[in-house]
Write a protein that holds these residues in place. Sequence first.
Motif, PDB file in Angstrom:
ATOM      1  N   LEU A 156       0.780  -1.305   0.060  1.00  0.00           N
ATOM      2  CA  LEU A 156       0.624  -0.223   0.184  1.00  0.00           C
ATOM      3  C   LEU A 156       0.986   0.902   0.466  1.00  0.00           C
ATOM      4  O   LEU A 156       1.823   1.612   0.840  1.00  0.00           O
ATOM      5  CB  LEU A 156      -1.043  -0.465   0.985  1.00  0.00           C
ATOM      6  N   THR A 157       0.540   2.097  -1.108  1.00  0.00           N
ATOM      7  CA  THR A 157       1.348   3.562  -0.501  1.00  0.00           C
ATOM      8  C   THR A 157       0.970   4.602   0.480  1.00  0.00           C
ATOM      9  O   THR A 157       0.155   3.613   1.649  1.00  0.00           O
ATOM     10  CB  THR A 157       0.733   4.300  -2.044  1.00  0.00           C
ATOM     11  N   GLU A 158       1.511   5.323   0.821  1.00  0.00           N
ATOM     12  CA  GLU A 158       1.794   5.773   2.334  1.00  0.00           C
ATOM     13  C   GLU A 158       0.065   7.106   1.763  1.00  0.00           C
ATOM     14  O   GLU A 158      -0.955   6.861   2.447  1.00  0.00           O
ATOM     15  CB  GLU A 158       2.332   6.744   2.253  1.00  0.00           C
ATOM     16  N   GLU A 162      -3.190   5.967   4.550  1.00  0.00           N
ATOM     17  CA  GLU A 162      -3.342   6.639   5.072  1.00  0.00           C
ATOM     18  C   GLU A 162      -5.378   6.586   5.244  1.00  0.00           C
ATOM     19  O   GLU A 162      -6.317   6.624   5.423  1.00  0.00           O
ATOM     20  CB  GLU A 162      -3.302   8.669   4.805  1.00  0.00           C
ATOM     21  N   VAL A 163      -5.526   6.546   3.579  1.00  0.00           N
ATOM     22  CA  VAL A 163      -7.241   6.508   3.814  1.00  0.00           C
ATOM     23  C   VAL A 163      -7.589   5.194   4.074  1.00  0.00           C
ATOM     24  O   VAL A 163      -8.896   4.969   4.867  1.00  0.00           O
ATOM     25  CB  VAL A 163      -7.333   5.895   1.817  1.00  0.00           C
ATOM     26  N   ARG A 193      -8.643   0.361  -4.912  1.00  0.00           N
ATOM     27  CA  ARG A 193      -6.858  -0.092  -4.381  1.00  0.00           C
ATOM     28  C   ARG A 193      -6.604  -0.592  -3.586  1.00  0.00           C
ATOM     29  O   ARG A 193      -5.172  -2.374  -3.386  1.00  0.00           O
ATOM     30  CB  ARG A 193      -6.218   0.494  -5.193  1.00  0.00           C
ATOM     31  N   ILE A 194      -7.388  -0.436  -2.400  1.00  0.00           N
ATOM     32  CA  ILE A 194      -6.384  -0.658  -0.439  1.00  0.00           C
ATOM     33  C   ILE A 194      -7.202  -2.176  -0.856  1.00  0.00           C
ATOM     34  O   ILE A 194      -6.623  -3.284  -0.346  1.00  0.00           O
ATOM     35  CB  ILE A 194      -7.548  -0.330  -0.156  1.00  0.00           C
ATOM     36  N   LEU A 195      -8.258  -2.585  -1.190  1.00  0.00           N
ATOM     37  CA  LEU A 195      -8.796  -3.825  -1.186  1.00  0.00           C
ATOM     38  C   LEU A 195      -8.810  -4.687  -2.276  1.00  0.00           C
ATOM     39  O   LEU A 195      -8.375  -6.036  -1.539  1.00  0.00           O
ATOM     40  CB  LEU A 195     -10.745  -3.439  -1.609  1.00  0.00           C
ATOM     41  N   VAL A 196      -8.494  -4.317  -3.490  1.00  0.00           N
ATOM     42  CA  VAL A 196      -7.490  -5.208  -4.363  1.00  0.00           C
ATOM     43  C   VAL A 196      -5.868  -5.868  -3.761  1.00  0.00           C
ATOM     44  O   VAL A 196      -5.812  -6.898  -3.413  1.00  0.00           O
ATOM     45  CB  VAL A 196      -7.514  -5.344  -5.737  1.00  0.00           C
ATOM     46  N   LYS A 197      -5.217  -5.298  -3.524  1.00  0.00           N
ATOM     47  CA  LYS A 197      -3.867  -5.038  -2.604  1.00  0.00           C
ATOM     48  C   LYS A 197      -3.678  -6.194  -1.468  1.00  0.00           C
ATOM     49  O   LYS A 197      -3.261  -6.593  -1.578  1.00  0.00           O
ATOM     50  CB  LYS A 197      -3.482  -3.870  -2.499  1.00  0.00           C
ATOM     51  N   LEU A 198      -5.153  -5.959  -0.710  1.00  0.00           N
ATOM     52  CA  LEU A 198      -5.370  -6.956   0.652  1.00  0.00           C
ATOM     53  C   LEU A 198      -5.937  -7.855   0.826  1.00  0.00           C
ATOM     54  O   LEU A 198      -6.168  -8.476   1.689  1.00  0.00           O
ATOM     55  CB  LEU A 198      -5.841  -5.627   1.810  1.00  0.00           C
TER      56      LEU A 198
END
Length: 219
Positions: A156-158, A162-163, A193-198
């Motif tokens: 995840l990016t910074e 944060e999101v 993107r958060i949901l996909v990456k995690l």
Amino acid sequence: MTIKVLIVDDQVMVREGFSVLLGAMPDIEVVGEAVDGREAITQVAALKPDVVLMDIRMPVLNGLEATREIVAADADAKVLVLTTFDLDEYVYQALRAGASGFLLKDASARQLADGVRVVASGEALLAPSVTKRLISEFSKLAEAPRPTDRTAVGDLTERETEVLVLIAQGLSNAEIADRLVIAESTIKTHVSRILVKLGLRDRTQAAVFAYEARLVTPS
């Protein structure tokens, strides 16, 4: 777009009552009913509902196990758990199992329909009176002697991290956009993107993940 709903409860009066209430909504269609968790799993595979209204205590297979199996099968259905005041100790377990939200069984017709719509759209839903137990469970996590696991966020990016933290704090996309002073459409992209990456299904699981990784602690 019509939201397809499967009602799962071992009490026929409850199933019929919810079916009548939801069936009266122009944008909601009750496509089936199930009397226990095992039948629910079969019906989800056959009927492809958008939302499953899931009772917890049922014979053969309870709602927690059924939710876990439905999520593990990678079904598109969102699970909305129906609970009562004396059953809310299961809230945290069901969230971990993959439930997208909770409603009390005494919810009004409007609350029930709105709950179905919210969960179907990918948002999280918690009845206010259920939240107290959830916060209590998160507090137990905060008391555990375990350091913040920032390695859990992977790549995840910074900004995405944060999101994620703001999601766990209960902020909507619009509120996050306002807080970070960026477009709401950009926040939606970050959330996806958060949901996909995690490897998470929805915002509810993202919130649980953030607490368990100690990225945020209950206040």
